[in-house]
Design a protein around this motif. Structure first.
Motif, PDB file in Angstrom:
ATOM      1  N   ILE A   1       0.925  -1.280  -0.027  1.00  0.00           N
ATOM      2  CA  ILE A   1       0.004   0.133   0.130  1.00  0.00           C
ATOM      3  C   ILE A   1       0.850   1.233   0.003  1.00  0.00           C
ATOM      4  N   LEU A   2       1.975   1.311   0.840  1.00  0.00           N
ATOM      5  CA  LEU A   2       2.452   2.509   1.129  1.00  0.00           C
ATOM      6  C   LEU A   2       3.779   2.718   0.436  1.00  0.00           C
ATOM      7  N   ASP A   3       4.633   1.722  -0.006  1.00  0.00           N
ATOM      8  CA  ASP A   3       5.746   1.636  -0.912  1.00  0.00           C
ATOM      9  C   ASP A   3       5.496   2.622  -2.204  1.00  0.00           C
ATOM     10  N   MET A   4       6.279   3.280  -2.604  1.00  0.00           N
ATOM     11  CA  MET A   4       6.318   3.917  -3.935  1.00  0.00           C
ATOM     12  C   MET A   4       6.523   2.881  -5.026  1.00  0.00           C
ATOM     13  N   PRO A   5       5.918   3.133  -6.364  1.00  0.00           N
ATOM     14  CA  PRO A   5       5.938   2.015  -7.324  1.00  0.00           C
ATOM     15  C   PRO A   5       7.221   1.856  -7.669  1.00  0.00           C
ATOM     16  N   SER A   6       8.344   2.647  -7.656  1.00  0.00           N
ATOM     17  CA  SER A   6       9.474   2.241  -7.984  1.00  0.00           C
ATOM     18  C   SER A   6      10.086   1.087  -6.826  1.00  0.00           C
ATOM     19  N   GLU A   7       9.480   1.011  -5.928  1.00  0.00           N
ATOM     20  CA  GLU A   7       9.965   0.042  -4.811  1.00  0.00           C
ATOM     21  C   GLU A   7       8.899  -1.123  -4.753  1.00  0.00           C
ATOM     22  N   GLY A   8       8.025  -1.317  -5.895  1.00  0.00           N
ATOM     23  CA  GLY A   8       7.181  -2.358  -5.868  1.00  0.00           C
ATOM     24  C   GLY A   8       5.663  -2.228  -5.224  1.00  0.00           C
ATOM     25  N   GLY A   9       5.587  -1.058  -4.784  1.00  0.00           N
ATOM     26  CA  GLY A   9       4.179  -0.628  -4.172  1.00  0.00           C
ATOM     27  C   GLY A   9       3.353   0.060  -4.940  1.00  0.00           C
ATOM     28  N   LEU A  10       2.101   0.641  -4.191  1.00  0.00           N
ATOM     29  CA  LEU A  10       1.096   1.459  -4.929  1.00  0.00           C
ATOM     30  C   LEU A  10       1.267   2.671  -5.000  1.00  0.00           C
ATOM     31  N   GLY A  11       2.040   3.305  -3.710  1.00  0.00           N
ATOM     32  CA  GLY A  11       2.546   4.776  -3.585  1.00  0.00           C
ATOM     33  C   GLY A  11       1.357   5.326  -3.009  1.00  0.00           C
ATOM     34  N   LEU A  12       0.477   4.715  -2.119  1.00  0.00           N
ATOM     35  CA  LEU A  12      -0.911   5.233  -1.716  1.00  0.00           C
ATOM     36  C   LEU A  12      -0.592   6.222  -0.434  1.00  0.00           C
ATOM     37  N   ARG A  13      -1.373   6.980   0.031  1.00  0.00           N
ATOM     38  CA  ARG A  13      -1.009   7.983   0.926  1.00  0.00           C
ATOM     39  C   ARG A  13      -1.675   7.505   2.523  1.00  0.00           C
ATOM     40  N   ARG A  14      -2.561   6.478   2.462  1.00  0.00           N
ATOM     41  CA  ARG A  14      -3.156   6.152   3.697  1.00  0.00           C
ATOM     42  C   ARG A  14      -3.409   4.358   3.828  1.00  0.00           C
ATOM     43  N   CYS A  15      -2.919   3.924   4.747  1.00  0.00           N
ATOM     44  CA  CYS A  15      -3.037   2.452   5.129  1.00  0.00           C
ATOM     45  C   CYS A  15      -3.731   2.628   6.347  1.00  0.00           C
ATOM     46  N   GLN A  16      -5.092   1.982   6.319  1.00  0.00           N
ATOM     47  CA  GLN A  16      -5.816   1.958   7.533  1.00  0.00           C
ATOM     48  C   GLN A  16      -6.214   0.600   8.153  1.00  0.00           C
ATOM     49  N   TRP A  17      -6.659   0.709   9.338  1.00  0.00           N
ATOM     50  CA  TRP A  17      -6.915  -0.783   9.955  1.00  0.00           C
ATOM     51  C   TRP A  17      -8.359  -0.529  10.536  1.00  0.00           C
ATOM     52  N   PHE A  18      -9.196  -1.310  10.441  1.00  0.00           N
ATOM     53  CA  PHE A  18     -10.702  -1.199  10.961  1.00  0.00           C
ATOM     54  C   PHE A  18     -10.707  -2.604  11.662  1.00  0.00           C
ATOM     55  N   THR A  19     -11.366  -2.661  12.874  1.00  0.00           N
ATOM     56  CA  THR A  19     -11.909  -3.509  13.588  1.00  0.00           C
ATOM     57  C   THR A  19     -12.933  -3.359  14.525  1.00  0.00           C
ATOM     58  N   THR A  20     -13.761  -4.363  15.028  1.00  0.00           N
ATOM     59  CA  THR A  20     -14.534  -3.855  16.241  1.00  0.00           C
ATOM     60  C   THR A  20     -13.781  -3.599  17.537  1.00  0.00           C
ATOM     61  N   THR A  21     -14.278  -2.735  18.287  1.00  0.00           N
ATOM     62  CA  THR A  21     -13.726  -2.309  19.464  1.00  0.00           C
ATOM     63  C   THR A  21     -13.538  -3.438  20.474  1.00  0.00           C
ATOM     64  N   LEU A  22     -14.304  -4.624  20.422  1.00  0.00           N
ATOM     65  CA  LEU A  22     -13.985  -5.823  21.161  1.00  0.00           C
ATOM     66  C   LEU A  22     -13.004  -6.687  20.734  1.00  0.00           C
ATOM     67  N   ASN A  23     -12.246  -6.384  19.594  1.00  0.00           N
ATOM     68  CA  ASN A  23     -11.320  -7.087  19.361  1.00  0.00           C
ATOM     69  C   ASN A  23      -9.944  -6.959  19.807  1.00  0.00           C
ATOM     70  N   GLU A  24      -9.529  -7.342  20.948  1.00  0.00           N
ATOM     71  CA  GLU A  24      -8.393  -6.823  21.471  1.00  0.00           C
ATOM     72  C   GLU A  24      -7.101  -7.336  20.800  1.00  0.00           C
ATOM     73  N   LYS A  25      -7.245  -8.672  20.302  1.00  0.00           N
ATOM     74  CA  LYS A  25      -6.130  -8.982  19.377  1.00  0.00           C
ATOM     75  C   LYS A  25      -5.877  -8.207  18.206  1.00  0.00           C
TER      76      LYS A  25
END
Length: 259
Positions: free
Chosen positions: A163-187
């Motif tokens: 998601i975050l590496d630049m295309p020259s590094e094999g990535g997509l060069g995006l600006r944001r990588c997010q993480w969604f989960t339920t508030t109950l999932n502590e792990k």
């Protein structure tokens, strides 16, 4: 009172229960908004999820796990459930791409040829948005044998790099990588923080859960889904500037660990 014309009807989704089980890998169309490619570290390989290759394998392994294994996901009660999920939740959404996780056996002291890797679960890229330059790891399902090993760190690390590496590094060069989960999932929350994600906030009453799934509070009495619980969502992020200001090195160090 004026009357207003409104002919909307919910779309009918009629997906065969055996969808794409016979589709050859070279004929399977991933329908993803970005280039589809394998992702590799020195210990894990992510291979795009092809139903004819991976659906039965995934179901066979998940069916061996404890009943609470899919507590925060959906329940796959048959290989047909996996096939329909792969079609309706992943392939039909250009924002989503699922990966099968393959790995060197835990505890391997020597280099293992990727052809001898073992199937270890599934991870996806979801909510991918080319216009807003964002994506996220999701549908993370690490088989019990591979939990508390290197597998989650490497699988999630590969997705974050993509998601975050630049295309020259094999990535997509995006600006944001997010993480969604339920508030109950502590792990899940702990895994995100360990990988360098920073909390953005809590989205209250964010989702209505399927029947039988645990939420933070019951449904609203008298509404049309009152027997389904409410989920509050925990949202965290690594932005491109955080990635370039030390988080990339942090993730690489985690992936380089051998204990």
């Amino acid at each position: 009172m004026p009357t207003y014309r409104n002919t909307y009807k919910p779309p009918k989704v009629d997906v065969p229960r055996d969808v794409h089980i016979q589709t050859a890998p070279e004929e399977y169309d991933f329908n993803y908004c970005f280039e589809v490619k394998d992702l590799r570290s020195d210990r894990v390989e992510l291979r795009p999820f092809v139903p004819s290759l991976h659906a039965q394998l995934f179901y066979d392994e998940v069916s061996k796990c404890a009943p609470d294994f899919t507590a925060w996901l959906i329940d796959w009660n048959s290989v047909e459930d996996v096939l329909v999920w792969a079609e309706t939740i992943i392939r039909s959404q250009p924002s989503a791409l699922a990966y099968a996780i393959y790995t060197a056996p835990p505890g391997s002291d020597q280099v293992v040829d990727p052809d001898d890797y073992e199937f270890a679960g599934m991870i996806s890229m979801i909510n991918s948005d080319a216009a807003n330059m964002t994506s996220e790891p999701g549908w993370i399902c690490i088989l019990e044998k591979y939990q508390r090993t290197h597998v989650l760190t490497h699988a999630a690390g590969l997705i974050i790099h993509r998601i975050l590496d630049m295309p020259s590094e094999g990535g997509l060069g995006l600006r944001r990588c997010q993480w969604f989960t339920t508030t109950l999932n502590e792990k899940s929350k702990a895994a995100a923080l360990r990988l360098g994600f920073l909390l953005d906030g809590i989205l209250r009453a964010h989702r209505v859960l399927p029947k039988g799934k645990k939420g933070v509070r019951p449904g609203r009495k008298g509404d049309y889904q009152e027997d389904q619980m409410t989920r509050d969502s925990w949202l965290a992020c690594i932005s491109w500037d955080q990635w370039e200001d030390g988080v990339r090195e942090h993730v690489d160090k985690l992936m380089a660990r051998r204990k």
